[in-house]
Scaffold this active site. Structure first.
Site, PDB file in Angstrom:
ATOM      1  N   ASP A  21       0.828  -1.214   0.000  1.00  0.00           N
ATOM      2  CA  ASP A  21       0.000   0.000   0.000  1.00  0.00           C
ATOM      3  C   ASP A  21       0.858   1.257   0.000  1.00  0.00           C
ATOM      4  O   ASP A  21       1.972   1.250   0.534  1.00  0.00           O
ATOM      5  CB  ASP A  21      -0.929  -0.025   1.229  1.00  0.00           C
ATOM      6  CG  ASP A  21      -2.109   0.915   1.080  1.00  0.00           C
ATOM      7  OD1 ASP A  21      -2.339   1.420  -0.033  1.00  0.00           O
ATOM      8  OD2 ASP A  21      -2.801   1.144   2.090  1.00  0.00           O
ATOM      9  N   GLY A  22       0.336   2.312  -0.601  1.00  0.00           N
ATOM     10  CA  GLY A  22       1.000   3.618  -0.534  1.00  0.00           C
ATOM     11  C   GLY A  22       1.594   4.115  -1.846  1.00  0.00           C
ATOM     12  O   GLY A  22       2.272   5.144  -1.859  1.00  0.00           O
ATOM     13  N   TRP A  26       2.914   7.982  -2.483  1.00  0.00           N
ATOM     14  CA  TRP A  26       4.334   8.118  -2.824  1.00  0.00           C
ATOM     15  C   TRP A  26       4.498   9.020  -4.049  1.00  0.00           C
ATOM     16  O   TRP A  26       5.332   9.926  -4.066  1.00  0.00           O
ATOM     17  CB  TRP A  26       4.926   6.732  -3.092  1.00  0.00           C
ATOM     18  CG  TRP A  26       6.394   6.733  -3.353  1.00  0.00           C
ATOM     19  CD1 TRP A  26       7.396   6.636  -2.432  1.00  0.00           C
ATOM     20  CD2 TRP A  26       7.038   6.842  -4.639  1.00  0.00           C
ATOM     21  NE1 TRP A  26       8.624   6.670  -3.057  1.00  0.00           N
ATOM     22  CE2 TRP A  26       8.430   6.800  -4.413  1.00  0.00           C
ATOM     23  CE3 TRP A  26       6.569   6.965  -5.948  1.00  0.00           C
ATOM     24  CZ2 TRP A  26       9.354   6.881  -5.454  1.00  0.00           C
ATOM     25  CZ3 TRP A  26       7.497   7.049  -6.986  1.00  0.00           C
ATOM     26  CH2 TRP A  26       8.871   7.003  -6.728  1.00  0.00           C
ATOM     27  N   HIS A  38       2.556   3.371  -9.007  1.00  0.00           N
ATOM     28  CA  HIS A  38       2.345   1.936  -9.282  1.00  0.00           C
ATOM     29  C   HIS A  38       3.542   1.372 -10.044  1.00  0.00           C
ATOM     30  O   HIS A  38       3.990   0.263  -9.785  1.00  0.00           O
ATOM     31  CB  HIS A  38       1.058   1.720 -10.081  1.00  0.00           C
ATOM     32  CG  HIS A  38      -0.191   2.128  -9.331  1.00  0.00           C
ATOM     33  ND1 HIS A  38      -0.398   1.802  -8.016  1.00  0.00           N
ATOM     34  CD2 HIS A  38      -1.278   2.847  -9.713  1.00  0.00           C
ATOM     35  CE1 HIS A  38      -1.565   2.299  -7.629  1.00  0.00           C
ATOM     36  NE2 HIS A  38      -2.114   2.944  -8.633  1.00  0.00           N
ATOM     37  N   SER A  66      -7.517  -5.446  -5.354  1.00  0.00           N
ATOM     38  CA  SER A  66      -8.646  -5.992  -4.591  1.00  0.00           C
ATOM     39  C   SER A  66      -9.942  -5.857  -5.383  1.00  0.00           C
ATOM     40  O   SER A  66     -10.021  -5.072  -6.337  1.00  0.00           O
ATOM     41  CB  SER A  66      -8.786  -5.244  -3.265  1.00  0.00           C
ATOM     42  OG  SER A  66      -9.285  -3.938  -3.489  1.00  0.00           O
ATOM     43  N   LEU A 132      10.713 -20.370  -4.572  1.00  0.00           N
ATOM     44  CA  LEU A 132       9.614 -19.584  -4.002  1.00  0.00           C
ATOM     45  C   LEU A 132       8.338 -19.711  -4.840  1.00  0.00           C
ATOM     46  O   LEU A 132       8.397 -19.669  -6.075  1.00  0.00           O
ATOM     47  CB  LEU A 132      10.044 -18.106  -3.971  1.00  0.00           C
ATOM     48  CG  LEU A 132       8.977 -17.093  -3.563  1.00  0.00           C
ATOM     49  CD1 LEU A 132       8.755 -17.136  -2.050  1.00  0.00           C
ATOM     50  CD2 LEU A 132       9.379 -15.679  -3.968  1.00  0.00           C
TER      51      LEU A 132
HETATM   52  C1  IPE Z   1      -5.531  -2.715  -0.318  1.00  0.00           C
HETATM   53  O1  IPE Z   1      -5.115  -1.396  -0.531  1.00  0.00           O
HETATM   54  C2  IPE Z   1      -5.520  -3.463  -1.608  1.00  0.00           C
HETATM   55  C3  IPE Z   1      -4.205  -3.665  -2.212  1.00  0.00           C
HETATM   56  C4  IPE Z   1      -3.054  -3.366  -1.682  1.00  0.00           C
HETATM   57  C5  IPE Z   1      -4.221  -4.291  -3.509  1.00  0.00           C
HETATM   58  P1  IPE Z   1      -6.178  -0.213  -0.680  1.00  0.00           P
HETATM   59  O2  IPE Z   1      -5.390   1.046  -0.763  1.00  0.00           O
HETATM   60  O3  IPE Z   1      -7.100  -0.497  -1.784  1.00  0.00           O
HETATM   61  O4  IPE Z   1      -6.964  -0.327   0.700  1.00  0.00           O
HETATM   62  P2  IPE Z   1      -7.916   0.692   1.465  1.00  0.00           P
HETATM   63  O5  IPE Z   1      -9.082   0.946   0.582  1.00  0.00           O
HETATM   64  O6  IPE Z   1      -7.134   1.937   1.731  1.00  0.00           O
HETATM   65  O7  IPE Z   1      -8.283  -0.020   2.725  1.00  0.00           O
HETATM   66  C1  IPE Z   2      -1.476   0.195  -3.423  1.00  0.00           C
HETATM   67  O1  IPE Z   2      -1.248   1.574  -3.442  1.00  0.00           O
HETATM   68  C2  IPE Z   2      -1.688  -0.380  -4.793  1.00  0.00           C
HETATM   69  C3  IPE Z   2      -3.074  -0.796  -5.069  1.00  0.00           C
HETATM   70  C4  IPE Z   2      -4.052  -0.809  -4.217  1.00  0.00           C
HETATM   71  C5  IPE Z   2      -3.362  -1.232  -6.422  1.00  0.00           C
HETATM   72  P1  IPE Z   2      -2.450   2.596  -3.484  1.00  0.00           P
HETATM   73  O2  IPE Z   2      -2.801   2.863  -4.905  1.00  0.00           O
HETATM   74  O3  IPE Z   2      -3.563   2.147  -2.628  1.00  0.00           O
HETATM   75  O4  IPE Z   2      -1.768   3.893  -2.863  1.00  0.00           O
HETATM   76  P2  IPE Z   2      -2.404   4.894  -1.807  1.00  0.00           P
HETATM   77  O5  IPE Z   2      -2.882   4.069  -0.655  1.00  0.00           O
HETATM   78  O6  IPE Z   2      -3.518   5.588  -2.493  1.00  0.00           O
HETATM   79  O7  IPE Z   2      -1.281   5.791  -1.441  1.00  0.00           O
HETATM   80 MG    MG Z   3      -4.027   2.408  -0.681  1.00  0.00          MG
END
Ligand code: IPE
Ligand code: IPE
Ligand code: MG
Length: 245
Positions: A21-22, A26, A38, A66, A132
């Protein structure tokens, strides 16, 4: 002492799962579009697959997309799907070189055809690899998975293939997409969020959680080693008393 050496001398978890996540934050931090994050996130995936292989971890499950992520703007969803196709294609040789076996869990049929094709090719090509096992969770949500399992169980009961009295923990697990994969011992989530976001609800009933503020594109090999080190210092009691362990 070198923390990597210390980790290698300790108990290595068999299965590590990561909520990556993030990426969006970033990219925003540097004044870029979310999609740039991404792309950078793919580099972290490569690093973590490499270090997980090196540490002889057996299973690495990465939450890549997700069920809920389908609700993002079409532009971002399309970019993520295109990135999946190009990354799987360009990294296939690396997977082969590192003896990595690729798998996918989730509602794979809901993905665009190009993603399904690229994924199937990589899964088939790497199916005999013995290092792995890298499991990508795509169009995945735990509640979807549990509902699917329930439907299939009911179907088998109706067809007299399954006796209700034989439904237990172990049997239920075999109806999940993670059949034959041990439950993760460690779950890592990056970006400071402390929630599960519909990931592996059944499988994480006794998993250790590790949350880090690092955003996924900044999460590197050392961060992964730190997470394993933290895991090795946890006391897992599984309901027993500390004295019994
Ligand atoms: C969770 O991240 C799903 C993935 C990392 C693929 P999200 O950024 O979608 O989750 P929420 O909505 O903040 O909980
Ligand atoms: C995780 O990063 C990647 C996916 C959920 C596909 P995010 O896209 O959720 O990044 P933030 O949480 O918005 O920073
Ligand atoms: Mg996110």
């Amino acid at each position: 002492m070198d923390i990597k050496l210390e980790v290698l001398n300790g108990k290595i978890p068999e299965h590590v799962a990561i909520i990556m996540d993030g990426n969006g934050r970033w990219a925003k931090q540097q004044g870029n579009e979310r999609v740039f994050g991404h792309k950078q996130g793919v580099k972290s995936v490569k690093n973590i697959v490499e270090i997980a292989s090196e540490l002889k971890i057996k299973f690495l499950t990465l939450y890549a997309f997700s069920t809920e992520n389908w609700s993002r703007p079409k532009y971002e969803v399309d970019a993520l799907m295109a990135l999946l196709v190009s990354s799987i294609h360009s990294e296939l040789n690396l997977l082969i070189k590192n003896n990595v076996r690729l798998k996918a869990i989730g509602d794979i049929n809901s993905l665009p055809t190009e993603v399904i094709n690229e994924l199937n090719e990589a899964i088939n090509t790497t199916s005999k690899n013995t290092g792995l096992t890298l499991i990508l969770a795509l169009s995945y949500s735990a509640r979807w998975e549990i509902i699917e399992a329930v439907k299939n169980i009911v179907k088998d009961v109706k067809l007299d293939k399954l006796d209700i009295n034989n439904i237990n923990d172990n049997l239920f697990s075999t109806y999940l997409t993670t059949k034959n994969i041990p439950d993760p011992e460690l779950l890592i989530r990056t970006s400071g969020e402390q929630r599960i976001s519909n990931f592996l609800l059944w499988q994480i009933s006794y998993t250790e959680f590790y949350f880090t503020e690092k955003l996924w594109p900044d999460f590197g090999k050392d961060d992964f080693i730190n997470a394993i080190f933290a895991f090795q210092n946890r006391k897992r009691r599984f309901g027993k008393t500390g004295e019994q362990i």
